[in-house]
Write a protein that holds these residues in place. Structure first.
Motif, PDB file in Angstrom:
ATOM      1  N   THR A  27       5.676   7.721  -5.812  1.00  0.00           N
ATOM      2  CA  THR A  27       4.231   7.844  -5.942  1.00  0.00           C
ATOM      3  C   THR A  27       3.849   9.319  -5.868  1.00  0.00           C
ATOM      4  O   THR A  27       4.668  10.172  -5.502  1.00  0.00           O
ATOM      5  CB  THR A  27       3.502   7.087  -4.816  1.00  0.00           C
ATOM      6  N   LEU A  29       1.920  10.536  -3.661  1.00  0.00           N
ATOM      7  CA  LEU A  29       2.060  10.891  -2.248  1.00  0.00           C
ATOM      8  C   LEU A  29       3.503  11.246  -1.908  1.00  0.00           C
ATOM      9  O   LEU A  29       3.754  12.210  -1.178  1.00  0.00           O
ATOM     10  CB  LEU A  29       1.553   9.754  -1.352  1.00  0.00           C
ATOM     11  N   ASP A  30       4.465  10.514  -2.448  1.00  0.00           N
ATOM     12  CA  ASP A  30       5.876  10.848  -2.249  1.00  0.00           C
ATOM     13  C   ASP A  30       6.175  12.256  -2.770  1.00  0.00           C
ATOM     14  O   ASP A  30       6.901  13.025  -2.136  1.00  0.00           O
ATOM     15  CB  ASP A  30       6.789   9.850  -2.966  1.00  0.00           C
ATOM     16  N   GLU A  33       4.751  14.814  -0.429  1.00  0.00           N
ATOM     17  CA  GLU A  33       5.626  14.912   0.740  1.00  0.00           C
ATOM     18  C   GLU A  33       6.874  15.744   0.416  1.00  0.00           C
ATOM     19  O   GLU A  33       7.306  16.556   1.231  1.00  0.00           O
ATOM     20  CB  GLU A  33       6.041  13.516   1.213  1.00  0.00           C
ATOM     21  N   PHE A  47      -3.488  11.556   4.199  1.00  0.00           N
ATOM     22  CA  PHE A  47      -3.161  10.152   3.993  1.00  0.00           C
ATOM     23  C   PHE A  47      -3.177   9.471   5.351  1.00  0.00           C
ATOM     24  O   PHE A  47      -2.908  10.097   6.363  1.00  0.00           O
ATOM     25  CB  PHE A  47      -1.810   9.969   3.293  1.00  0.00           C
ATOM     26  N   CYS A  49      -2.061   5.924   5.612  1.00  0.00           N
ATOM     27  CA  CYS A  49      -1.514   4.610   5.283  1.00  0.00           C
ATOM     28  C   CYS A  49      -1.156   3.847   6.552  1.00  0.00           C
ATOM     29  O   CYS A  49      -0.657   4.427   7.511  1.00  0.00           O
ATOM     30  CB  CYS A  49      -0.287   4.760   4.400  1.00  0.00           C
ATOM     31  N   CYS A  54      -7.921   3.432   4.766  1.00  0.00           N
ATOM     32  CA  CYS A  54      -7.544   3.500   3.366  1.00  0.00           C
ATOM     33  C   CYS A  54      -8.503   4.392   2.585  1.00  0.00           C
ATOM     34  O   CYS A  54      -9.686   4.481   2.900  1.00  0.00           O
ATOM     35  CB  CYS A  54      -7.516   2.097   2.764  1.00  0.00           C
ATOM     36  N   CYS A  57      -6.300   9.266   0.989  1.00  0.00           N
ATOM     37  CA  CYS A  57      -5.393   9.977   0.078  1.00  0.00           C
ATOM     38  C   CYS A  57      -5.946  10.047  -1.347  1.00  0.00           C
ATOM     39  O   CYS A  57      -5.239  10.456  -2.262  1.00  0.00           O
ATOM     40  CB  CYS A  57      -4.014   9.337   0.088  1.00  0.00           C
ATOM     41  N   SER A  68      -3.311   8.411  -4.038  1.00  0.00           N
ATOM     42  CA  SER A  68      -1.992   9.016  -4.248  1.00  0.00           C
ATOM     43  C   SER A  68      -0.866   8.118  -3.753  1.00  0.00           C
ATOM     44  O   SER A  68       0.247   8.187  -4.267  1.00  0.00           O
ATOM     45  CB  SER A  68      -1.913  10.390  -3.589  1.00  0.00           C
ATOM     46  N   CYS A  69      -1.146   7.239  -2.786  1.00  0.00           N
ATOM     47  CA  CYS A  69      -0.107   6.356  -2.256  1.00  0.00           C
ATOM     48  C   CYS A  69       0.194   5.179  -3.182  1.00  0.00           C
ATOM     49  O   CYS A  69       1.207   4.502  -3.013  1.00  0.00           O
ATOM     50  CB  CYS A  69      -0.491   5.845  -0.878  1.00  0.00           C
ATOM     51  N   MET A  70      -0.673   4.933  -4.154  1.00  0.00           N
ATOM     52  CA  MET A  70      -0.507   3.786  -5.045  1.00  0.00           C
ATOM     53  C   MET A  70      -0.210   4.194  -6.493  1.00  0.00           C
ATOM     54  O   MET A  70       0.118   3.348  -7.312  1.00  0.00           O
ATOM     55  CB  MET A  70      -1.780   2.939  -5.050  1.00  0.00           C
TER      56      MET A  70
END
Length: 101
Positions: A27, A29-30, A33, A47, A49, A54, A57, A68-70
């Motif tokens: 993602t 977000l990944d 990171e 973020f 999560c 919710c 991010c 960003s997490c999805m």
């Protein structure tokens, strides 16, 4: 694993570019990171999560507001992933926004 060019709008006039090793299931977000841990520990993003907050991010991803997490990290039509803060609110730093007063 492949290389992904990521452009992050750090300020209104400064866009920083990173070359990140990524896999197709990562993602945004990944990817952030990965940048934080291996390329630039000064980058700011939020973020929350799994804490009940919710949407912290949320950012512009390739020109569209997204979580960003999805959102799967994919290049845009120009060949890179472009990430910027949401257009409304006050930018604290990089991708971190607060509501406007």
């Amino acid at each position: 694993m492949a290389q992904l060019q990521v452009k992050i709008q750090r300020t209104e006039t400064n866009t920083k570019t990173y070359d990140v090793t990524h896999s197709p299931d990562m993602t945004v977000l990944d990817v952030l990171e990965e940048i934080y841990h291996h390329h630039d520990e000064t980058i700011a993003y939020r973020f929350s999560c799994r804490t009940g907050l919710c949407a912290t991010c949320m950012m512009m991803i390739n020109g569209k507001p997204s979580l960003s997490c999805m959102t799967i990290a994919e290049p845009n039509d120009e060949g890179y992933l472009f990430v910027s803060p949401l257009p409304k609110g006050k930018t604290i730093k990089d991708l971190v926004k607060v509501p406007a007063n």
